[in-house]
Design an enzyme around this catalytic site. Structure first.
Site, mmCIF file in Angstrom:
data_model
loop_
_atom_site.group_PDB
_atom_site.id
_atom_site.type_symbol
_atom_site.label_atom_id
_atom_site.label_comp_id
_atom_site.label_asym_id
_atom_site.label_seq_id
_atom_site.Cartn_x
_atom_site.Cartn_y
_atom_site.Cartn_z
ATOM 1 N N ARG A 38 0.814 -1.226 0.000
ATOM 2 C CA ARG A 38 0.000 0.000 0.000
ATOM 3 C C ARG A 38 0.846 1.274 0.000
ATOM 4 O O ARG A 38 0.323 2.373 -0.191
ATOM 5 C CB ARG A 38 -0.954 0.005 1.192
ATOM 6 C CG ARG A 38 -2.271 -0.708 0.874
ATOM 7 C CD ARG A 38 -3.189 -0.726 2.067
ATOM 8 N NE ARG A 38 -3.638 0.585 2.463
ATOM 9 C CZ ARG A 38 -4.024 0.899 3.706
ATOM 10 N NH1 ARG A 38 -3.998 -0.004 4.649
ATOM 11 N NH2 ARG A 38 -4.437 2.116 3.982
ATOM 12 N N GLY B 42 2.921 -15.614 7.772
ATOM 13 C CA GLY B 42 2.256 -15.118 8.980
ATOM 14 C C GLY B 42 3.239 -14.692 10.060
ATOM 15 O O GLY B 42 4.435 -14.985 9.986
ATOM 16 N N GLU C 293 -8.584 -12.307 15.218
ATOM 17 C CA GLU C 293 -8.292 -11.498 14.032
ATOM 18 C C GLU C 293 -9.607 -11.095 13.376
ATOM 19 O O GLU C 293 -10.595 -11.834 13.422
ATOM 20 C CB GLU C 293 -7.408 -12.277 13.059
ATOM 21 C CG GLU C 293 -5.979 -12.480 13.560
ATOM 22 C CD GLU C 293 -5.299 -11.175 13.946
ATOM 23 O OE1 GLU C 293 -5.206 -10.267 13.107
ATOM 24 O OE2 GLU C 293 -4.869 -11.055 15.112
ATOM 25 N N ARG D 93 39.997 41.859 -13.005
ATOM 26 C CA ARG D 93 38.852 42.270 -13.826
ATOM 27 C C ARG D 93 39.376 43.256 -14.883
ATOM 28 O O ARG D 93 40.472 43.817 -14.737
ATOM 29 C CB ARG D 93 37.782 42.957 -12.975
ATOM 30 C CG ARG D 93 38.266 44.238 -12.338
ATOM 31 C CD ARG D 93 37.202 44.939 -11.497
ATOM 32 N NE ARG D 93 37.700 46.219 -11.037
ATOM 33 C CZ ARG D 93 37.661 46.621 -9.772
ATOM 34 N NH1 ARG D 93 37.144 45.871 -8.827
ATOM 35 N NH2 ARG D 93 38.144 47.801 -9.447
HETATM 36 C C1 UD1 Z 1 -1.300 -7.840 13.120
HETATM 37 C C2 UD1 Z 1 -1.933 -8.670 14.235
HETATM 38 C C3 UD1 Z 1 -3.212 -7.956 14.715
HETATM 39 C C4 UD1 Z 1 -2.872 -6.555 15.186
HETATM 40 C C5 UD1 Z 1 -2.144 -5.774 14.080
HETATM 41 C C6 UD1 Z 1 -1.613 -4.476 14.634
HETATM 42 C C7 UD1 Z 1 -1.429 -10.994 13.706
HETATM 43 C C8 UD1 Z 1 -1.924 -12.255 13.138
HETATM 44 N N1 UD1 Z 1 -2.274 -9.976 13.729
HETATM 45 O O1 UD1 Z 1 -2.192 -7.823 12.032
HETATM 46 O O2 UD1 Z 1 -3.780 -8.673 15.791
HETATM 47 O O3 UD1 Z 1 -4.041 -5.889 15.565
HETATM 48 O O4 UD1 Z 1 -0.996 -6.528 13.603
HETATM 49 O O5 UD1 Z 1 -1.068 -3.691 13.594
HETATM 50 O O6 UD1 Z 1 -0.296 -10.937 14.143
HETATM 51 N N2 UD1 Z 1 5.188 -9.958 8.995
HETATM 52 C C9 UD1 Z 1 6.273 -10.695 8.627
HETATM 53 N N3 UD1 Z 1 6.073 -11.903 8.017
HETATM 54 C C10 UD1 Z 1 4.833 -12.407 7.773
HETATM 55 C C11 UD1 Z 1 3.710 -11.625 8.149
HETATM 56 C C12 UD1 Z 1 3.917 -10.415 8.781
HETATM 57 O O7 UD1 Z 1 7.407 -10.269 8.838
HETATM 58 O O8 UD1 Z 1 4.750 -13.513 7.227
HETATM 59 C C13 UD1 Z 1 5.391 -8.673 9.674
HETATM 60 C C14 UD1 Z 1 4.932 -7.500 8.828
HETATM 61 O O9 UD1 Z 1 6.024 -6.972 8.096
HETATM 62 C C15 UD1 Z 1 4.491 -6.494 9.871
HETATM 63 C C16 UD1 Z 1 4.029 -7.377 11.020
HETATM 64 O O10 UD1 Z 1 4.627 -8.626 10.840
HETATM 65 O O11 UD1 Z 1 5.563 -5.690 10.319
HETATM 66 C C17 UD1 Z 1 2.513 -7.484 11.096
HETATM 67 O O12 UD1 Z 1 2.006 -8.083 9.927
HETATM 68 P P1 UD1 Z 1 0.690 -7.584 9.222
HETATM 69 O O13 UD1 Z 1 0.452 -8.424 8.050
HETATM 70 O O14 UD1 Z 1 0.742 -6.094 9.056
HETATM 71 O O15 UD1 Z 1 -0.389 -7.967 10.336
HETATM 72 P P2 UD1 Z 1 -1.806 -7.313 10.554
HETATM 73 O O16 UD1 Z 1 -2.787 -7.960 9.642
HETATM 74 O O17 UD1 Z 1 -1.674 -5.841 10.531
#
Ligand code: UD1
Ligand code: MG
Length: 449
Positions: free
Chosen positions: A16, A81, A156, A424
């Protein structure tokens, strides 16, 4: 002292942001977001820091090495995840720590005190602790499900029932885990959910099922705001700027119109500095006691000595070193140059790759011609010299102590100390010639109205 491991998750794609750059390298207050997160982790007393990055994120690894050379970098090859990401740092977890704190690389406003508050429930025997906050719009966040005041699960958005979606208290994302239980808890997380991801948040219900307790620590939304878009990046910047301004005001700096002054996280001020409206400080600036930065100036990578006056409308670029009482006035640019105490460059000048001696006066419109299209060359000007208005100093060139350069000179040869240099064309006056010229040129034309 409980030993703390901080794991920073930074494998995000950041789609995004619509950017070629990894999300966590976008800057807030002149510093990449991941650097702010690492700062907070180190200030909170982390004994060890692990950072989980995505594949092809060499630039993130390089930034981590720059900010925290002691940190260990792990690559999460596939985005499966948040729990899966934490387990990418398994080797660090296996070393055994008392507390493990998981942070996100895109949450740059977290302060060391917040990390300390999050760890508190662990010292009271909790297996896991989370940060709760109440965002104005909870859409997209995990909801904190409580029973009798106890946290029992994090749901979630995608799995939440209508009743659960009505819960205002949300998961900020940061989590603390008992270091002895962490690997066991994480190993029990599965991907049986709507996104088919391994959710870190499942650890809460798992810990409860094993007879453990989960603590919640509620914090202000401002401390845990995450950045997923350029709009959120701008919001985080605004919050960070408010904090920085409050800090410098508290430290004894006058900001005439604080909301118009933009600071970097590392901007450093002495006492009784005055900053007029609409000034921008890039990274690496130190301003000493009693200096004044006048309106509409841009200052970056520069050192401003005690009592110096800069601006209005001045530009100090990296490597500008201004000694005590130096004056740099309007429409003056200084780059990679030392100005000794009392030197003055008051109007319309460019001074680059130069050194200017004490009490030397550089006249209006002086330019150091430092670049020949291939290389940069130095201009060295001694003390108590005078450079006349509209002079060009063609580097490499030196001007000795006490030398005097006539107005409008183009200086290509070194000027000895105490010499007068004039470079100059000599002026020629031809008496009456203007009148004759006018008569000749206007012959045959109608008189001017
Ligand atoms: C996550 C939380 C949610 C919380 C929210 C707050 C989970 C399942 N959910 O959701 O409860 O309210 O953050 O902002 O944790 N990342 C990785 N590898 C992955 C997936 C994610 O490094 O495979 C990192 C992302 O870069 C990010 C963080 O983990 O920095 C959170 O991931 P994101 O996908 O943004 O989770 P949310 O859906 O926002
Ligand atoms: Mg997120």
């Amino acid at each position: 002292m409980r030993q703390l491991l901080v794991i920073v998750l930074a494998a995000g794609e950041g789609t995004r942001m619509r950017s070629a750059r990894p999300k966590v390298l976008h800057a807030v207050a002149g510093r990449p977001m991941v650097a702010h997160v690492l700062d907070a982790a180190l200030e909170a007393g982390a004994a060890h820091v692990a950072v989980v990055i995505g594949p092809d994120h060499d630039a993130v690894a390089a930034e981590v090495r720059r900010v925290a050379p002691q940190a260990e970098v792990f690559v999460q090859a596939e985005r499966r995840g948040t729990a899966h990401a934490v387990l990418a740092a398994r080797a660090a977890l296996e070393r055994g720590f008392d507390d493990v704190v998981v942070m996100y690389g895109d949450t740059p406003l977290v302060q060391p005190e917040t990390i300390a508050a999050l760890r508190a429930p662990l010292t009271e025997g909790a297996a896991v602790a989370v940060l709760g906050f109440r965002p104005p719009d909870p859409t997209g966040y995990g909801r904190l499900v409580t029973e009798g005041g106890e946290l029992v699960a994090i749901r979630e958005e995608k799995e939440a029932s209508a009743e659960e979606r009505a819960i205002g208290l949300c998961n900020a994302g940061l989590m603390a885990l008992d270091g002895r239980a962490a690997l066991d808890l994480l190993g029990r997380v599965d991907d049986a959910n709507a996104k088919q991801e391994f959710y870190l948040t499942d650890v809460v219900a798992i810990a409860r099922a094993l007879g453990g307790r989960a603590g919640v620590c509620e914090v202000a939304a401002e401390d845990v705001a995450g950045v997923n878009s350029r709009a959120q990046l701008a919001e985080a910047e605004a919050i960070f700027q408010r904090r920085l301004r409050a800090r410098v005001l508290e430290a004894g700096v006058t900001l005439v119109a604080p909301e118009t002054v933009f600071l970097s996280a590392d901007t450093s001020f002495g006492r009784d500095v005055i900053v007029e409206p609409n000034v921008c400080f890039g990274p690496g600036v130190r301003v000493e006691d009693g200096a004044t930065i006048r309106a509409f100036s841009h200052v970056e990578g520069a050192h401003v000595g005690p009592g110096a006056i800069v601006g209005p409308f001045a530009r100090l670029r990296p490597g500008a070193e201004l000694g005590q009482g130096v004056h740099v006035g309007n429409f003056v640019e200084i780059k990679a140059s030392d100005l000794a105490p009392g030197a003055k460059v008051n109007h319309l000048s460019y001074v680059g790759d130069s050194s200017v001696g004490a009490n030397t006066n550089i006249g209006a419109g002086t330019i150091t011609c430092n670049y020949d299209g291939f290389r940069k060359h130095r201009t060295v000007i001694g003390a108590n010299a005078f450079v006349g208005t509209n002079s060009l100093l063609v580097a490499p060139v030196s001007v000795g102590d006490g030398a005097y350069i006539g107005t409008g000179s183009v200086i290509t040869d070194d000027v000895p100390a105490d010499a007068l240099a004039i470079g100059r064309a000599r002026q020629v006056n031809k008496p009456g010639l203007a009148a004759r010229l006018r008569a000749r040129l206007s012959a045959g034309l109608a008189p001017k109205k």
